[in-house]
Design a protein around this motif. Structure first.
Motif, mmCIF file in Angstrom:
data_model
loop_
_atom_site.group_PDB
_atom_site.id
_atom_site.type_symbol
_atom_site.label_atom_id
_atom_site.label_comp_id
_atom_site.label_asym_id
_atom_site.label_seq_id
_atom_site.Cartn_x
_atom_site.Cartn_y
_atom_site.Cartn_z
ATOM 1 N N ALA A 39 -69.403 9.180 -22.911
ATOM 2 C CA ALA A 39 -68.343 8.167 -22.886
ATOM 3 C C ALA A 39 -67.026 8.770 -22.418
ATOM 4 N N SER A 40 -66.215 7.962 -21.746
ATOM 5 C CA SER A 40 -64.889 8.421 -21.337
ATOM 6 C C SER A 40 -63.992 8.518 -22.561
ATOM 7 N N SER A 41 -62.910 9.272 -22.434
ATOM 8 C CA SER A 41 -61.956 9.320 -23.539
ATOM 9 C C SER A 41 -61.040 8.098 -23.433
ATOM 10 N N ASP A 79 -69.292 -4.275 -15.811
ATOM 11 C CA ASP A 79 -69.589 -2.842 -15.957
ATOM 12 C C ASP A 79 -71.108 -2.705 -15.938
ATOM 13 N N LEU A 80 -71.622 -2.012 -14.922
ATOM 14 C CA LEU A 80 -73.083 -1.915 -14.755
ATOM 15 C C LEU A 80 -73.684 -0.749 -15.526
ATOM 16 N N THR A 81 -72.861 0.148 -16.033
ATOM 17 C CA THR A 81 -73.354 1.304 -16.813
ATOM 18 C C THR A 81 -72.501 1.402 -18.084
ATOM 19 N N CYS A 82 -72.648 0.409 -18.931
ATOM 20 C CA CYS A 82 -71.736 0.221 -20.075
ATOM 21 C C CYS A 82 -71.683 1.426 -21.007
ATOM 22 N N GLY A 83 -72.826 2.080 -21.275
ATOM 23 C CA GLY A 83 -72.837 3.214 -22.210
ATOM 24 C C GLY A 83 -72.273 2.795 -23.553
ATOM 25 N N PHE A 84 -71.359 3.582 -24.095
ATOM 26 C CA PHE A 84 -70.730 3.270 -25.381
ATOM 27 C C PHE A 84 -69.572 2.285 -25.179
ATOM 28 N N GLY A 85 -69.340 1.895 -23.961
ATOM 29 C CA GLY A 85 -68.398 0.796 -23.685
ATOM 30 C C GLY A 85 -66.928 1.145 -23.798
ATOM 31 N N ILE A 86 -66.596 2.442 -23.741
ATOM 32 C CA ILE A 86 -65.181 2.821 -23.879
ATOM 33 C C ILE A 86 -64.407 2.423 -22.619
ATOM 34 N N ASP A 87 -64.942 2.813 -21.454
ATOM 35 C CA ASP A 87 -64.281 2.412 -20.211
ATOM 36 C C ASP A 87 -64.152 0.898 -20.151
ATOM 37 N N ALA A 88 -65.266 0.214 -20.402
ATOM 38 C CA ALA A 88 -65.271 -1.248 -20.280
ATOM 39 C C ALA A 88 -64.220 -1.870 -21.197
ATOM 40 N N ASP A 104 -80.553 0.092 -27.988
ATOM 41 C CA ASP A 104 -79.822 0.433 -29.219
ATOM 42 C C ASP A 104 -78.327 0.534 -28.938
ATOM 43 N N LEU A 105 -78.037 1.111 -27.773
ATOM 44 C CA LEU A 105 -76.634 1.348 -27.430
ATOM 45 C C LEU A 105 -75.888 0.024 -27.199
ATOM 46 N N ILE A 106 -76.505 -0.886 -26.496
ATOM 47 C CA ILE A 106 -75.793 -2.146 -26.194
ATOM 48 C C ILE A 106 -75.579 -2.962 -27.484
ATOM 49 N N ASN A 130 -78.918 -6.400 -21.913
ATOM 50 C CA ASN A 130 -79.762 -5.220 -22.049
ATOM 51 C C ASN A 130 -80.789 -5.235 -20.916
ATOM 52 N N LEU A 131 -80.365 -4.691 -19.777
ATOM 53 C CA LEU A 131 -81.195 -4.750 -18.574
ATOM 54 C C LEU A 131 -80.998 -3.487 -17.763
ATOM 55 N N ASP A 132 -81.983 -3.220 -16.915
ATOM 56 C CA ASP A 132 -81.764 -2.240 -15.880
ATOM 57 C C ASP A 132 -80.817 -2.902 -14.875
ATOM 58 N N LEU A 133 -79.864 -2.151 -14.362
ATOM 59 C CA LEU A 133 -78.861 -2.803 -13.510
ATOM 60 C C LEU A 133 -79.458 -3.389 -12.241
ATOM 61 N N GLU A 134 -80.570 -2.790 -11.754
ATOM 62 C CA GLU A 134 -81.222 -3.370 -10.562
ATOM 63 C C GLU A 134 -81.708 -4.789 -10.887
ATOM 64 N N ILE A 137 -66.055 -4.413 -10.133
ATOM 65 C CA ILE A 137 -67.324 -3.898 -10.664
ATOM 66 C C ILE A 137 -67.097 -2.426 -10.979
ATOM 67 N N TYR A 138 -67.455 -2.014 -12.191
ATOM 68 C CA TYR A 138 -67.237 -0.626 -12.603
ATOM 69 C C TYR A 138 -68.579 0.077 -12.833
ATOM 70 N N LEU A 139 -68.650 1.329 -12.432
ATOM 71 C CA LEU A 139 -69.848 2.138 -12.711
ATOM 72 C C LEU A 139 -69.438 3.550 -13.109
ATOM 73 N N PRO A 148 -71.933 6.438 -13.448
ATOM 74 C CA PRO A 148 -73.348 6.820 -13.426
ATOM 75 C C PRO A 148 -73.644 7.993 -14.349
ATOM 76 N N ALA A 149 -74.877 7.990 -14.880
ATOM 77 C CA ALA A 149 -75.308 9.090 -15.752
ATOM 78 C C ALA A 149 -75.951 10.151 -14.873
ATOM 79 N N ARG A 150 -75.869 11.413 -15.325
ATOM 80 C CA ARG A 150 -76.594 12.466 -14.616
ATOM 81 C C ARG A 150 -78.067 12.313 -14.955
ATOM 82 N N LEU A 185 -77.622 11.074 -9.444
ATOM 83 C CA LEU A 185 -77.060 10.219 -10.490
ATOM 84 C C LEU A 185 -77.865 8.945 -10.666
ATOM 85 N N SER A 186 -77.763 8.373 -11.849
ATOM 86 C CA SER A 186 -78.403 7.077 -12.108
ATOM 87 C C SER A 186 -77.318 6.066 -12.475
ATOM 88 N N PRO A 187 -77.074 5.034 -11.658
ATOM 89 C CA PRO A 187 -77.775 4.743 -10.401
ATOM 90 C C PRO A 187 -77.253 5.617 -9.268
HETATM 91 C C1 SAM Z 1 -72.063 7.943 -18.427
HETATM 92 S S1 SAM Z 1 -72.676 6.642 -19.367
HETATM 93 C C2 SAM Z 1 -71.381 5.464 -19.343
HETATM 94 C C3 SAM Z 1 -70.291 5.717 -20.337
HETATM 95 C C4 SAM Z 1 -69.247 4.643 -20.363
HETATM 96 N N1 SAM Z 1 -68.458 4.619 -19.170
HETATM 97 C C5 SAM Z 1 -68.333 4.808 -21.550
HETATM 98 O O1 SAM Z 1 -67.122 4.996 -21.392
HETATM 99 O O2 SAM Z 1 -68.836 4.734 -22.681
HETATM 100 C C6 SAM Z 1 -73.855 5.937 -18.278
HETATM 101 C C7 SAM Z 1 -74.711 4.849 -18.880
HETATM 102 O O3 SAM Z 1 -75.382 4.183 -17.810
HETATM 103 C C8 SAM Z 1 -76.654 3.789 -18.261
HETATM 104 N N2 SAM Z 1 -77.493 3.622 -17.048
HETATM 105 C C9 SAM Z 1 -77.864 4.567 -16.168
HETATM 106 N N3 SAM Z 1 -78.662 4.041 -15.215
HETATM 107 C C10 SAM Z 1 -78.789 2.721 -15.501
HETATM 108 C C11 SAM Z 1 -79.490 1.642 -14.898
HETATM 109 N N4 SAM Z 1 -80.224 1.834 -13.802
HETATM 110 N N5 SAM Z 1 -79.388 0.435 -15.455
HETATM 111 C C12 SAM Z 1 -78.644 0.238 -16.583
HETATM 112 N N6 SAM Z 1 -77.976 1.225 -17.221
HETATM 113 C C13 SAM Z 1 -78.039 2.453 -16.685
HETATM 114 C C14 SAM Z 1 -77.098 4.926 -19.152
HETATM 115 O O4 SAM Z 1 -78.075 4.454 -20.077
HETATM 116 C C15 SAM Z 1 -75.794 5.358 -19.808
HETATM 117 O O5 SAM Z 1 -75.634 4.768 -21.072
#
Ligand code: SAM
Length: 383
Positions: free
Chosen positions: A72-74, A92-101, A119-121, A139-143, A156-158, A160-162, A176-178
């Motif tokens: 998550a971002s600070s 936000d297509l990669t919400c994670g812990f949702g701090i950025d969003a 679980d995270l969402i 709760n979906l894959d972004l594709e 649109i914000y992303l 991506p995770a390593r 990166l994913s995506p």
């Molecule tokens: C680096 S984290 C995002 C952190 C977020 N910006 C924050 O501040 O909390 C990336 C997130 O993207 C999700 N993610 C990666 N690939 C994805 C995909 N194809 N579809 C949906 N979520 C995806 C991961 O599960 C992970 O939680």
């Protein structure tokens, strides 16, 4: 997650914030159906939040596992990125812990958050409810989200995770994913502006050559530690010459900006040391704008291979550290005197310098070992 919200468990978590977590983990959980590991994770989350996301210091906030906290971002960088963002629809297509969003979407009417981890969402939805914030949680894959989506978004914000957490050094967008190279066209069809957060390890020239419609790259440091690269893609922007913006949060440094292509044609002036030495901050060093900074601030560069600058008059709004200096003979230094030692483009390392001249680390004064085009320099800070 619901069990953790039990009042007694929350009280237990609050009462053990300063406990030794290793010993706590060895104890048996006093609560049915909630393990000590789950409780310790909540304590860890609260401790991380104290510094990284102080806005989450509220009753009943739930924290995810460490990996999601780390990813998550600070709060401070998220809040910076939110400046000037405003509109109707935010995604936000990669919400994670949702701090950025949470921060970036503050000035939008409708918010869509996509996260593949169920679980995270759920945790994000719960925490947003506590803060009285509304969003559509997917709760979906972004594709899959993109293939079903019919909306248009202002932003649109992303983030991506390593794919591989062990990739420490150089890495590519394909890692990166995506993979944003695969979806960038699709994103610009449904969004006016796409903002992408990346690791500072990614090479800037590589980004300029690979990412389409790239209008801006922000290099965001916090207390001179570069934390993020933030790309802005805009549909109507022709590729090739983004604005590069260097920001050092929590400091008085001014923002230093230049256009990527201009750096190639600008020539820095070179000169010997004058009264002031300028050491650019790390976001400037990452940017590669070494000629642009000389031109913008009207400074002379000491040497082609060293990014140190000089001037006779003091210039206050430089994006970095300024030292008033004089060139000294290091043999005349007093034994055991203390200095902050900087060695750039000089054959000796700081440790070798300390040994050779019998000086120590520390104190308020600086010693800079470097060279201009004409001579070796040992610069001592004054005042
Ligand atoms: C680096 S984290 C995002 C952190 C977020 N910006 C924050 O501040 O909390 C990336 C997130 O993207 C999700 N993610 C990666 N690939 C994805 C995909 N194809 N579809 C949906 N979520 C995806 C991961 O599960 C992970 O939680």
């Amino acid at each position: 997650m619901e069990k953790l919200l039990n009042k007694e468990i929350q009280n237990y978590i609050n009462a053990n914030l300063d406990a030794d977590l290793h010993s706590l983990l060895l104890k048996k959980s006093p609560f049915d159906g909630v393990s000590m590991q789950e409780i310790v994770q909540q304590i860890k989350g609260r401790k991380v939040a104290e510094k990284k996301f102080p806005f989450l210091k509220k009753d009943n906030i739930i924290f995810p596992p460490n990996l999601n906290l780390e990813q998550a971002s600070s709060e401070v960088t998220a809040a910076y990125k939110s400046e000037f963002l405003k509109g109707k629809n935010f995604l936000d297509l990669t919400c994670g812990f949702g701090i950025d969003a949470y921060f970036l979407s503050k000035n939008f009417d409708e918010i869509d958050l996509v996260e593949q981890n169920p679980d995270l969402i759920k945790i994000v939805e719960h925490n947003w409810n506590i803060h009285g914030r509304k969003a559509n949680f997917h709760n979906l894959d972004l594709e899959d989200f993109l293939s079903q989506n019919k909306k248009h978004f202002d932003v649109i914000y992303l983030d991506p995770a390593r794919r591989d957490q062990n990739l420490k050094k150089k890495f590519l967008l394909e890692d990166l994913s995506p993979n944003i190279l695969e979806i960038q066209d699709q994103l610009l069809e449904i969004g006016d502006k796409v903002i992408i957060k990346l690791s500072p390890l990614i090479d800037i020239s590589y980004l300029v050559s690979e990412v389409k419609h790239l209008s801006k790259i922000e290099i965001i440091a916090w207390r001179n530690d570069v934390k993020e690269l933030v790309l802005t893609l805009e549909k109507n922007f022709i590729s090739g010459n983004p604005l590069i913006s260097c920001i050092n949060l929590e400091s008085q440094d001014s923002i230093f900006e230049f256009y990527f292509e201009d750096e190639k044609s600008i020539k820095a002036d070179f000169g010997d040391i004058e009264n002031y030495l300028y050491i650019p901050n790390n976001s400037v060093l990452k940017s590669g704008g070494f000629n642009s900074i000389s031109k913008l601030f009207n400074l002379k560069k000491l040497h082609p291979n060293t990014h140190l600058y000089t001037s006779s008059q003091l210039l206050n709004n430089f994006a970095g550290r300024i030292l008033k200096v004089k060139n000294i003979d290091p043999k005349k230094l007093i034994k055991n005197e203390k200095f902050n030692i900087i060695s750039k483009n000089h054959p000796l390392t700081p440790d070798e310098i300390k040994k050779k001249y019998k000086i120590k680390d520390g104190g308020q004064d600086y010693l800079v070992f470097t060279q201009s085009q004409k001579a070796k320099l040992v610069l001592r800070s004054l005042d």
